[in-house]
Design an enzyme around this catalytic site. Structure first.
Site, PDB file in Angstrom:
ATOM      1  N   LYS A  66      47.473  38.419  43.810  1.00 30.53           N
ATOM      2  CA  LYS A  66      48.603  38.306  42.882  1.00 30.53           C
ATOM      3  C   LYS A  66      49.893  38.764  43.543  1.00 30.53           C
ATOM      4  CE  LYS A  66      46.009  38.866  38.545  1.00 30.53           C
ATOM      5  NZ  LYS A  66      45.634  39.787  37.453  1.00 30.53           N
ATOM      6  N   GLN A 110      45.276  45.367  35.129  1.00 27.79           N
ATOM      7  CA  GLN A 110      44.083  44.636  35.528  1.00 27.79           C
ATOM      8  C   GLN A 110      42.866  45.137  34.746  1.00 27.79           C
ATOM      9  OE1 GLN A 110      44.042  42.049  37.715  1.00 27.79           O
ATOM     10  NE2 GLN A 110      41.888  41.747  37.250  1.00 27.79           N
ATOM     11  N   ASP A 133      50.475  38.935  30.372  1.00 27.60           N
ATOM     12  CA  ASP A 133      49.098  38.482  30.187  1.00 27.60           C
ATOM     13  C   ASP A 133      48.900  37.885  28.796  1.00 27.60           C
ATOM     14  OD1 ASP A 133      47.051  38.192  31.968  1.00 27.60           O
ATOM     15  OD2 ASP A 133      46.227  40.205  31.733  1.00 27.60           O
TER      16      ASP A 133
END
Length: 304
Positions: A66, A110, A133
């Site tokens: 990422k 995460q 997200d």
């Protein structure tokens, strides 16, 4: 933006492959151009903060990727690698600081988190404008109501592939296998928006195979490797495989497989995503897109 051409080199009676890797590369190029234009207007570079708690090897690899893709798109990456002993209070304190940091436009924690940390509380501590997200209750609620908001990256990536390769989905029967908040539920909402007739199969569904045999579009996100067999697939259907698992080979090497038994399904489907090279690259590309849109909202008061 245009996507890649569908490969015409497949064997007779085999599905055409959906090239998520190529599509994501083109998408990232477009995002990089938009980031440059955004900087020219505002002299601000969009910033993405990624928080990793613990030392899960798979998560570490994913987080590093990422960061690499964020830099390639011309954005700033802020990595926060925390030990597994991090307390809930410490993690929430970090998120609170990132929420008010003007250099940060997107925040991603995460998952999964180590035991003892509440992922729901942590996710919802991120302000909606920086929730790239799309998993907080505000963005999830906006999606459910059909309102503008930040859409979870993986379902958004699946949708963009479907729009490009399938086109008009109105009236098509779609089956989503898996009902997680991360993929299955938001994917069903997005397919409803496209005019599909949507069924969601989950752990208590009695005959998922029969449902799959009727579906024009099948999206599989269960985490159960090679769950969906070839004879589940309606001839000519489009199959989107979100799953990814690593399996050991007799040679001692490993390979990646999805939630669909690819060698079987490819003989019946019309279009299918490979693993790897299908949905995975799209997830990161959509994270970059969400970060740019978040920066636009925070700086310009708009998304797009």
């Amino acid at each position: 933006m245009t996507g890649p051409a569908v490969s015409d080199t497949q064997e007779p009676h085999a599905a055409r492959l959906i090239d998520g890797k190529g599509f994501a590369a083109r998408m990232t190029q477009d995002i990089a151009a938009d980031v440059s234009a955004f900087y020219d207007r505002h002299h601000i570079t969009p910033g993405l903060a990624v928080v990793l708690v613990g030392n899960d090897p798979a998560s570490e690899v994913y987080v590093r990727n990422k960061a690499l893709q964020t830099h390639r798109a011309g954005m700033r990456s802020f990595m926060h690698m925390l030990p597994a002993t991090t307390s809930q209070k410490e993690l929430l304190g970090l998120i609170e600081r990132l929420n008010v940091d003007p250099e940060i436009h997107g925040i991603l924690v995460q998952l999964p988190l180590p035991n003892g940390l509440d992922p729901v509380a942590v996710t919802n501590a991120i302000i909606p404008e920086k929730d790239v997200d799309g998993l907080g209750v505000v963005n999830a609620g906006r999606l459910a109501l059909g309102l503008p908001g930040i859409v979870p990256c993986t379902p958004l990536g699946c949708l963009l592939l479907l729009r490009h390769y399938v086109g008009d989905m109105r009236g098509k029967d779609a089956l989503v296998i898996g009902a997680s908040n991360l993929v299955g539920r938001p994917m069903a909402e997005l397919l409803l928006r496209e005019g599909c007739t949507v069924t969601v199969a989950h752990i208590d569904t009695r005959d998922t195979a029969s449902l799959a045999r009727q579906a024009d579009i099948v999206v599989v996100a269960t985490g159960v490797r090679e769950l969906v067999r070839g004879d589940w697939i309606k001839p000519g259907a489009t199959v989107i495989d979100v799953g990814i698992s690593r399996v050991a080979l007799p040679s001692g090497k490993t390979r990646l497989v999805g939630d669909v038994k690819f060698d079987e399904a490819v003989k019946r489907a019309g279009l299918i995503t490979p693993v790897p090279g299908g949905v995975g690259p799209m997830t990161i590309a959509c994270l970059l897109r969400n970060t740019l849109d978040a920066a636009r909202t925070l700086v310009e008061g708009r998304a797009g």
